[in-house]
Structures are given as structure tokens and as C-alpha cells.
Design an enzyme around this catalytic site. Structure first.
Site, PDB file in Angstrom:
ATOM      1  N   ARG A  65       0.809  -1.200   0.000  1.00 37.52           N
ATOM      2  CA  ARG A  65       0.000   0.000   0.000  1.00 37.52           C
ATOM      3  C   ARG A  65       0.855   1.267   0.000  1.00 37.52           C
ATOM      4  O   ARG A  65       0.617   2.195  -0.774  1.00 37.52           O
ATOM      5  CB  ARG A  65      -0.926   0.018   1.229  1.00 37.52           C
ATOM      6  CG  ARG A  65      -1.978  -1.072   1.267  1.00 37.52           C
ATOM      7  CD  ARG A  65      -2.838  -1.108   0.023  1.00 37.52           C
ATOM      8  NE  ARG A  65      -3.492   0.164  -0.242  1.00 37.52           N
ATOM      9  CZ  ARG A  65      -3.927   0.540  -1.446  1.00 37.52           C
ATOM     10  NH1 ARG A  65      -3.727  -0.241  -2.500  1.00 37.52           N
ATOM     11  NH2 ARG A  65      -4.538   1.695  -1.611  1.00 37.52           N
TER      12      ARG A  65
ATOM     13  N   SER B   6       5.175   8.035  11.548  1.00 40.36           N
ATOM     14  CA  SER B   6       3.943   7.332  11.184  1.00 40.36           C
ATOM     15  C   SER B   6       2.930   8.319  10.632  1.00 40.36           C
ATOM     16  O   SER B   6       3.069   9.538  10.786  1.00 40.36           O
ATOM     17  CB  SER B   6       3.347   6.623  12.401  1.00 40.36           C
ATOM     18  OG  SER B   6       2.872   7.583  13.341  1.00 40.36           O
ATOM     19  N   CYS B   7       1.884   7.799  10.020  1.00 38.43           N
ATOM     20  CA  CYS B   7       0.832   8.678   9.498  1.00 38.43           C
ATOM     21  C   CYS B   7       0.149   9.430  10.635  1.00 38.43           C
ATOM     22  O   CYS B   7      -0.197  10.603  10.493  1.00 38.43           O
ATOM     23  CB  CYS B   7      -0.182   7.878   8.686  1.00 38.43           C
ATOM     24  SG  CYS B   7      -0.986   6.515   9.579  1.00 38.43           S
TER      25      CYS B   7
ATOM     26  N   THR C 297      -0.951   0.959  19.902  1.00 36.36           N
ATOM     27  CA  THR C 297      -0.382   2.075  19.140  1.00 36.36           C
ATOM     28  C   THR C 297       0.836   2.632  19.861  1.00 36.36           C
ATOM     29  O   THR C 297       0.874   2.682  21.090  1.00 36.36           O
ATOM     30  CB  THR C 297      -1.423   3.205  18.943  1.00 36.36           C
ATOM     31  OG1 THR C 297      -0.784   4.318  18.279  1.00 36.36           O
ATOM     32  CG2 THR C 297      -1.995   3.692  20.261  1.00 36.36           C
TER      33      THR C 297
ATOM     34  N   ARG D 260      -9.529   0.277  15.135  1.00 37.33           N
ATOM     35  CA  ARG D 260      -9.687   0.122  13.692  1.00 37.33           C
ATOM     36  C   ARG D 260     -11.175   0.035  13.384  1.00 37.33           C
ATOM     37  O   ARG D 260     -11.934  -0.631  14.103  1.00 37.33           O
ATOM     38  CB  ARG D 260      -8.997  -1.157  13.215  1.00 37.33           C
ATOM     39  CG  ARG D 260      -7.489  -1.194  13.492  1.00 37.33           C
ATOM     40  CD  ARG D 260      -6.678  -0.525  12.416  1.00 37.33           C
ATOM     41  NE  ARG D 260      -5.254  -0.582  12.739  1.00 37.33           N
ATOM     42  CZ  ARG D 260      -4.457  -1.616  12.481  1.00 37.33           C
ATOM     43  NH1 ARG D 260      -4.946  -2.698  11.881  1.00 37.33           N
ATOM     44  NH2 ARG D 260      -3.180  -1.565  12.800  1.00 37.33           N
TER      45      ARG D 260
END
Length: 372
Positions: free
Chosen positions: A15, A169-170, A229, A252
Site C-alpha cells: 500500500r 507514522s501517518c 499504538t 480500527r
């Protein structure tokens, strides 16, 4: 502008890797080159390392369920790919040691597999001839890399001498700019963040033996699933003055793409929603975060931000203040596309600094206190 484009290789073409390649072709020079006065791209992808077969790589480049069709040409050329007429060598090595990175004549490896997160892992690339590596994930420890960079926050700290760099990270790229703006303007006492993240490929479509975290053995599209996380640790690496003041959790949700941060802040002084929104709106309109941070008060849903290149989009309509100091914010981000664009921005800046002649744009090689 260098005499030739910087040559980069992608290690891993999932991705993130595919979004990085596609973002490069879709956006041209991007944010970093624009701010440095360049009108053309200075990056060129010359090699991809992935274990998938060539027909699959070609097909998944052309068609993407989340981001649509590739807006150009993608063809198989023997054992390699040709994208918009550019020849890209395809390698199929399971380990970085199996590739002679030096023979590719590259300036940088973009490590997009997510399989490597230690300094020992990074040294494997360097020992095999890679001149520099930019990782598409936060590392196991701050010491695993020479710098962790969030573009718009601390890229100027790069000296050019670094060999191993992380793009964080995003979620860190989304949260750190907002926290920095508010901490500088008002001050933050304590922070609690919940990441509401779209499903990822470490989850099964139906219940299956898929992960040591038993929650991740459950169907990604039937439940909201709490996951671990490292966001708090990642923020502390970039904003060390907030160390010990941050807690974070993540869930999620059954969507393909676009996530958000639900951020609760205990401010150092009294404030209100109008002041908070004004500070974030002004940061989005001018200064070092322009083009990286966006602000809206329209009645959006998450899908509105699919393929959005910003690191964060503050939804001012959702800002709440309880009592005089307890603030709650909502910030959207495309966890694939925004992050891929930031990786290109960091790569371009990193290479410009690393290849600049001494005294012509290089920064001090002093320790990077704000990110190590």
C-alpha cells in the site's frame, strides 16, 4: 536543481510503496521542491524490490480500489515495468543483503515493506551498498535511526550526514503539527489521543489465525477493533518537552481508507473554541505548515478526504471546550496518500541537503535533539 534527478529505489511495493510511486507521478515536484523554487521533480524511481510477480505488480499499479486508476501508462517490459515511459527495474529479493544496491546507482532506498525497524536492520541495507535509507514507519527505538522526521516540523535539522532516517507514522504526521501550534501558542499540560483508523492488511477479512494480538484475528469488516499504538512514544520523540504527558489508544474501523485523531487537551491557561480554531486556521493559511495542514468547518464525512495530500485536516466544526481548559479536537487524514506525499517531501529535502556542497545549504551536524 541537481544535474540529474535523484535516483531512488522502493523496497516493498504494498500500500505505501504503490502510493509513493503514484504520488510522485501525480504531483510532479511536490511540496518540498515548490518551497525550494524548483519547477520539476527531482526524484526518479529506478527500481522496485518486491516478491510479487510482474503481472500482479503491473495490475495493482494500474488499478487501485481506494485511489482509482493510475492516470498514466503502466506496461510490462520484459521482467521490468515501464511507467509513463520510464523504465523501472524490478527485483525479487527476500532480504536486503541479496541486492547490490550500489550497482543500481541509487541515492536513496525508500523502505516501504514495514518489515525492518531496528538499527541492525538498517545496517543490512548499508552493508549491501545502499547509500541512505528512509523508512516508512516509526522505528523500535529512537536510536535505531539517525533522525525521525515529520515534514513541516523538523526537516531543517537534517545535516546531510544521516544514513538512516524514519518518516515517522501517518498518525504522528497528523498529530504533531497540531500539538506544536497549540503548545507554542497556549501550552499543553496533558494530552489524550484516540486514533480512529481504517482497516489495514494486518487484519483478516473473516476471522482467522492472523496475528499474535488476538483482537486482530477478528474480521476487519464486522467490528470496531481496539489495537495497540505507539503514537504517544512517536510524539514524544518529536516534541520531547511533552514527554510523560501523553496517552494514546487506537481502534480500527470497517472502512478502506481515511482516519482521524480524536484529541483531548488540558491547556495551560483558559481558552475557548474560537481561539483554538483561529490558531489552527491561521497555521493552515500561512507559515511552515501551509500546504501540510488544512482547516475546514464544512459538514464532512471521512470519504471526503480520500486522496487528500495534507498531513492533517482540522475539522473546526467539531472543536469543543469543556470548562475553561479542556479542549477536544478532530483531525482527519488520509493515512495512505497523505503519508506517501510526506515521504516524498522528506526524501527530496533529505537528498538536497545530503548532496549539497559544503557551505551551500548544509546544516550543522550537531545532534538532532528534537528527534532523538
Amino acid at each position: 536543481m541537481p544535474h540529474r534527478p535523484y535516483r531512488v529505489a522502493l523496497n516493498g511495493y504494498g500500500r505505501v510503496g504503490r502510493c509513493v510511486l503514484r504520488a510522485l507521478y501525480e504531483r510532479g515536484s511536490g511540496f518540498a521542491a515548490e518551497t525550494l523554487g524548483s519547477a520539476e521533480s527531482s526524484l526518479k524511481i529506478v527500481a522496485i524490490n518486491d516478491l510479487a510477480d510482474i503481472p500482479s505488480l503491473e495490475y495493482l499499479t494500474r488499478f487501485d480500489s481506494t485511489h482509482g486508476r493510475f492516470p498514466g501508462t503502466v506496461q510490462v517490459a520484459g521482467d521490468d515495468l515501464q511507467i509513463n515511459g520510464d523504465d523501472i527495474q524490478v527485483l525479487r529479493s527476500a532480504t536486503p543483503e541479496a541486492i547490490d544496491w550500489a550497482a543500481l546507482g541509487i541515492d536513496l532506498v525508500l523502505e516501504c515493506s514495514g518489515a525492518y525497524n531496528s538499527r541492525a536492520d538498517g545496517q543490512r541495507f548499508l552493508a549491501a551498498g545502499a547509500p541512505r535509507v528512509l523508512f516508512s514507519q516509526p522505528m523500535a527505538s529512537a536510536a535505531a535511526v539517525d533522525a525521525t522526521i515529520v515534514f513541516g516540523i523538523n526537516q531543517a535539522s537534517l545535516s546531510g550526514a544521516e544514513r538512516l532516517v524514519s518518516n515517522a507514522s501517518c498518525t504522528t504526521n497528523c498529530g504533531v503539527p497540531l500539538l506544536k501550534v497549540l503548545h507554542q501558542a497556549i501550552g499543553l499540560e496533558y494530552i489524550s489521543i484516540t486514533t480512529i483508523h481504517s482497516a489495514m492488511n494486518d487484519q483478516p477479512v473473516i476471522d482467522a489465525y492472523h496475528h499474535e494480538d488476538l483482537r486482530r484475528t477478528r474480521s476487519a469488516f464486522q467490528s470496531v477493533i481496539p489495537v495497540s499504538t505507539g503514537l504517544a512514544r512517536g510524539i514524544e520523540r518529536l516534541l520531547p518537552e511533552l514527554t510523560g504527558r501523553i496517552q494514546a489508544k487506537a481502534v480500527r474501523v470497517p472502512t478502506l481508507n481515511v482516519s482521524c485523531l480524536d484529541i483531548t487537551l488540558l491547556m495551560a491557561r483558559d481558552t475557548d473554541a474560537a481561539e483554538i480554531n483561529r490558531l489552527l486556521r491561521e497555521a493552515a493559511q500561512s507559515g511552515p505548515l501551509k500546504g501540510l495542514l488544512a482547516y475546514t468547518e464544512l459538514p464532512h464525512a471521512s470519504c471526503d478526504f480520500n486522496h487528500d495530500p495534507h498531513s492533517a485536516i482540522v475539522d473546526g466544526s467539531q472543536t469543543r471546550v469543556s470548562g475553561p481548559r479542556l479542549v477536544n479536537l478532530l483531525a482527519w487524514f488520509d493515512n495512505e496518500w497523505g503519508f506517501a506525499n510526506r515521504m516524498l517531501d522528506v526524501a527530496e529535502h533529505y537528498l538536497r541537503v545530503a548532496t549539497a556542497p559544503e557551505g551551500a545549504g548544509r546544516h550543522s551536524s550537531a545532534p538532532l535533539k528534537d528527534c532523538l
